[in-house]
Design a protein around this motif. Sequence first.
Motif, mmCIF file in Angstrom:
data_model
loop_
_atom_site.group_PDB
_atom_site.id
_atom_site.type_symbol
_atom_site.label_atom_id
_atom_site.label_comp_id
_atom_site.label_asym_id
_atom_site.label_seq_id
_atom_site.Cartn_x
_atom_site.Cartn_y
_atom_site.Cartn_z
ATOM 1 N N LYS A 140 -79.945 6.003 -46.959
ATOM 2 C CA LYS A 140 -78.436 5.825 -46.390
ATOM 3 C C LYS A 140 -78.021 7.251 -46.172
ATOM 4 O O LYS A 140 -77.491 7.808 -45.306
ATOM 5 N N ARG A 141 -78.141 7.953 -47.380
ATOM 6 C CA ARG A 141 -77.955 9.529 -47.393
ATOM 7 C C ARG A 141 -78.431 10.280 -46.435
ATOM 8 O O ARG A 141 -77.560 10.784 -45.372
ATOM 9 N N ASN B 31 -75.588 26.686 -35.298
ATOM 10 C CA ASN B 31 -75.966 25.890 -34.072
ATOM 11 C C ASN B 31 -75.534 26.256 -32.812
ATOM 12 O O ASN B 31 -76.222 26.121 -31.788
ATOM 13 N N THR C 227 -77.584 16.239 -56.562
ATOM 14 C CA THR C 227 -76.779 14.882 -55.994
ATOM 15 C C THR C 227 -77.560 13.807 -56.199
ATOM 16 O O THR C 227 -77.188 12.800 -56.850
ATOM 17 N N ARG D 247 -80.549 21.575 -51.939
ATOM 18 C CA ARG D 247 -79.180 21.135 -51.930
ATOM 19 C C ARG D 247 -78.874 19.916 -52.421
ATOM 20 O O ARG D 247 -77.855 19.469 -53.026
ATOM 21 N N TYR D 248 -79.797 18.851 -52.239
ATOM 22 C CA TYR D 248 -79.654 17.431 -52.756
ATOM 23 C C TYR D 248 -80.289 17.233 -53.878
ATOM 24 O O TYR D 248 -80.158 15.882 -54.357
ATOM 25 N N ASP E 298 -76.795 9.274 -42.951
ATOM 26 C CA ASP E 298 -75.403 9.785 -42.762
ATOM 27 C C ASP E 298 -75.580 11.397 -42.522
ATOM 28 O O ASP E 298 -74.895 11.999 -41.542
ATOM 29 N N LEU E 299 -76.413 11.950 -43.358
ATOM 30 C CA LEU E 299 -76.731 13.658 -43.015
ATOM 31 C C LEU E 299 -76.994 13.905 -41.710
ATOM 32 O O LEU E 299 -76.738 14.869 -41.175
ATOM 33 N N ASN F 73 -72.503 13.236 -48.325
ATOM 34 C CA ASN F 73 -73.513 13.035 -47.490
ATOM 35 C C ASN F 73 -73.363 13.864 -46.134
ATOM 36 O O ASN F 73 -74.222 13.760 -45.015
ATOM 37 N N ASP G 239 -76.333 11.927 -39.025
ATOM 38 C CA ASP G 239 -75.367 11.857 -38.046
ATOM 39 C C ASP G 239 -74.369 13.205 -38.250
ATOM 40 O O ASP G 239 -73.892 13.783 -37.290
ATOM 41 N N ALA G 240 -74.007 13.563 -39.454
ATOM 42 C CA ALA G 240 -73.392 14.810 -39.821
ATOM 43 C C ALA G 240 -73.727 15.906 -39.098
ATOM 44 O O ALA G 240 -73.071 16.798 -38.426
ATOM 45 N N MET G 241 -75.133 16.291 -39.263
ATOM 46 C CA MET G 241 -75.609 17.661 -38.717
ATOM 47 C C MET G 241 -75.772 17.532 -36.978
ATOM 48 O O MET G 241 -75.444 18.236 -36.475
ATOM 49 N N GLU G 242 -76.183 16.184 -36.368
ATOM 50 C CA GLU G 242 -75.708 15.956 -35.245
ATOM 51 C C GLU G 242 -74.689 16.360 -34.571
ATOM 52 O O GLU G 242 -74.138 16.787 -33.593
ATOM 53 N N SER G 243 -73.367 15.794 -35.320
ATOM 54 C CA SER G 243 -72.152 15.685 -34.880
ATOM 55 C C SER G 243 -71.773 17.218 -34.906
ATOM 56 O O SER G 243 -70.841 17.779 -34.198
ATOM 57 N N ARG G 244 -72.377 18.022 -35.656
ATOM 58 C CA ARG G 244 -72.135 19.496 -35.756
ATOM 59 C C ARG G 244 -72.927 20.282 -34.930
ATOM 60 O O ARG G 244 -73.223 21.332 -35.055
ATOM 61 N N ASN G 245 -73.393 19.508 -33.755
ATOM 62 C CA ASN G 245 -74.183 20.313 -32.589
ATOM 63 C C ASN G 245 -75.783 20.771 -33.176
ATOM 64 O O ASN G 245 -76.199 21.770 -32.610
ATOM 65 N N PHE G 246 -76.370 20.189 -34.251
ATOM 66 C CA PHE G 246 -77.561 20.531 -34.711
ATOM 67 C C PHE G 246 -78.463 19.957 -33.689
ATOM 68 O O PHE G 246 -78.520 18.642 -33.379
#
Lengths: 321, 268
Positions: A268-269, B106, A224, A220-221, A272-273, B89, A275-282
């Motif tokens: 840095k990416r 998840n 980018t 995916r990256y 961030d990623l 990101n 954080d995003a994954m953890e905040s979506r309960n991964f």
Amino acid sequence: MKNIVIGQYIPGKGLFYRMDPRTKIISVITLMIAIFLLGSIPQLLVAFSVCAVMMWVGNIPVKRVIRGMKPLIILLLFTFFFQIFFNKEGKLLLDEVMHVTVVSVLGIVLWTIIWRLLARIGKFKTVLLLAYIMGIFVLFRFLPFGYSFTTFRFAIYEKGIEMSIFVIIRLVIIISLSTVLTLTTKPTDLTQGLESLMRPLKIIGIRSEDFALIISISLRYIPTILDEAFKIMAAQASRGADFAEGKLKDKVKQVISLLVPMFIIAFKRSEDLADAMESRNFVPGKPRTRIHELRFGWTDIGVGVFTLAALALTIVLKVIG
Amino acid sequence: MSYIEVKDLSFSYTGKRMILKDISLSIEKGEWVAILGHNGSGKSTLAKAMVGLLEPNQGTIAYDGVVLTNDTAYDIRKKVGIVFQNPDNQFVGVTVRDDIAFGMENLMVPQKQMLEMIDFYSEKVGMKDFLDKEPSTLSGGQKQRVAIAGILAMQTQVIIFDEATSMLDPYARRDLIEYIQKLNQEGITVIMITHDINEAMYANRLVILKDGTIFSDGDKWSLFKQPEIFENSHLELPFSLKLAAALDDSLPEEKAVKDFLWQSISNT
């Protein structure tokens, strides 16, 4: 960089597109084993025609399969000449004395320069390479003039020719099999198939889910990060950096000046990623459901039976032969 | 007791300089709160702490009476989602569909239900025609909408936008804010972290952060009547408000202009 294609996958319809990636992976591996069990050129030719029929049934563009072989042409040529030079069994077919003399060496230097100049045009590279190799033989054979450094014998035996053809057909079949796999399977499906097949490795502590997630995030990256690289290059070029020219030393310096910001941005990416994954309960290692579930269908059973039959047949042939 | 209760929250990365100092905040269900502050005021840190990405040194954050700890973080993140600044990101999936599914995967949502939810929420954010598209073919605004869909699909009640519009062009920004307005009308609590006062105008309540403390907190109209608050926290007032404040009451024509301006901003 909007349309970068990762992998060889081409969208399409047909037998192989309907199959579960797991069946495809296992079938390809099984068929490869079967091919390695075959012991003679006629057997390989039969296998080759079976593969050709398979590709025809599956609507696989032959052009793409051939294109998939291009990067391996050096390997094919190498195996071919290796067998011809070093296999000294069977009847002697050709025995020539080669002369390494002032004239023939000069001729070869000249021939090499001509070859490189022609290769720069860019077309028919493979044909040119073959012509170049042939030319060297001709020069060594027919220019015995001037001071002679040494001479050597060049001999071709029957078995050498046979083995080189044998090995090449085998390689061609194996490459086309794997090309069919990558042409008809999306990289994501391939990863998911591998993940599913590697699940038993959990016993020795390897979590195939993590592996699959890493691969799919990398896939995916890639666009980018490539985009990022072009931006940095443009930014550096606008301040006078020249990526196209300069000595090797300068180029290395430029690559480093590109890599350093790339790495910083990538870190840095990833932060961030995460954080995003953890905040979506991964939660790593926690079981998850899947949006793409792998399911075996009738095609899989059919191809599976065919593959096993092919393997059984080759084993029988091996035992009898 | 409010739906979200932040009590005496303090945070520091190093243990020396405090990024957040004694933050206390109560947010009701369905509110739209803008947390406003200039760079380094601690607003992003507060956002991360509110979803449990950072562990506070002191104080508590509670949702619906449940205090956020390492053990409750998983359950609390079912209620609260966060959209980050950089659209690229936070895009986990290879396609839009995969990305919306990520949170549900998840949460162990069965596949069939996931597909229904993806249909529903992608429609809601206007991304249904893009389900098979890869992120590199999408614009920043589209990626942010996918992020919202992914959070909504987890059945969250609260969405925190951490400078979610700052990397978008003006049109995409307005678009995204319109989506947020719709969500808020449907009962989603919106917490908008921003340094852009024009964006904060969409909220009903402003919380102004300065150097890690709450400088002021209240209804936006009552705060706009005290321009010194904004000056002291290094924030610029919206142009229309500045103009209105600059005009003198004594001249009748100007009074008319002023009235008109107040009228126009109260319509935004």
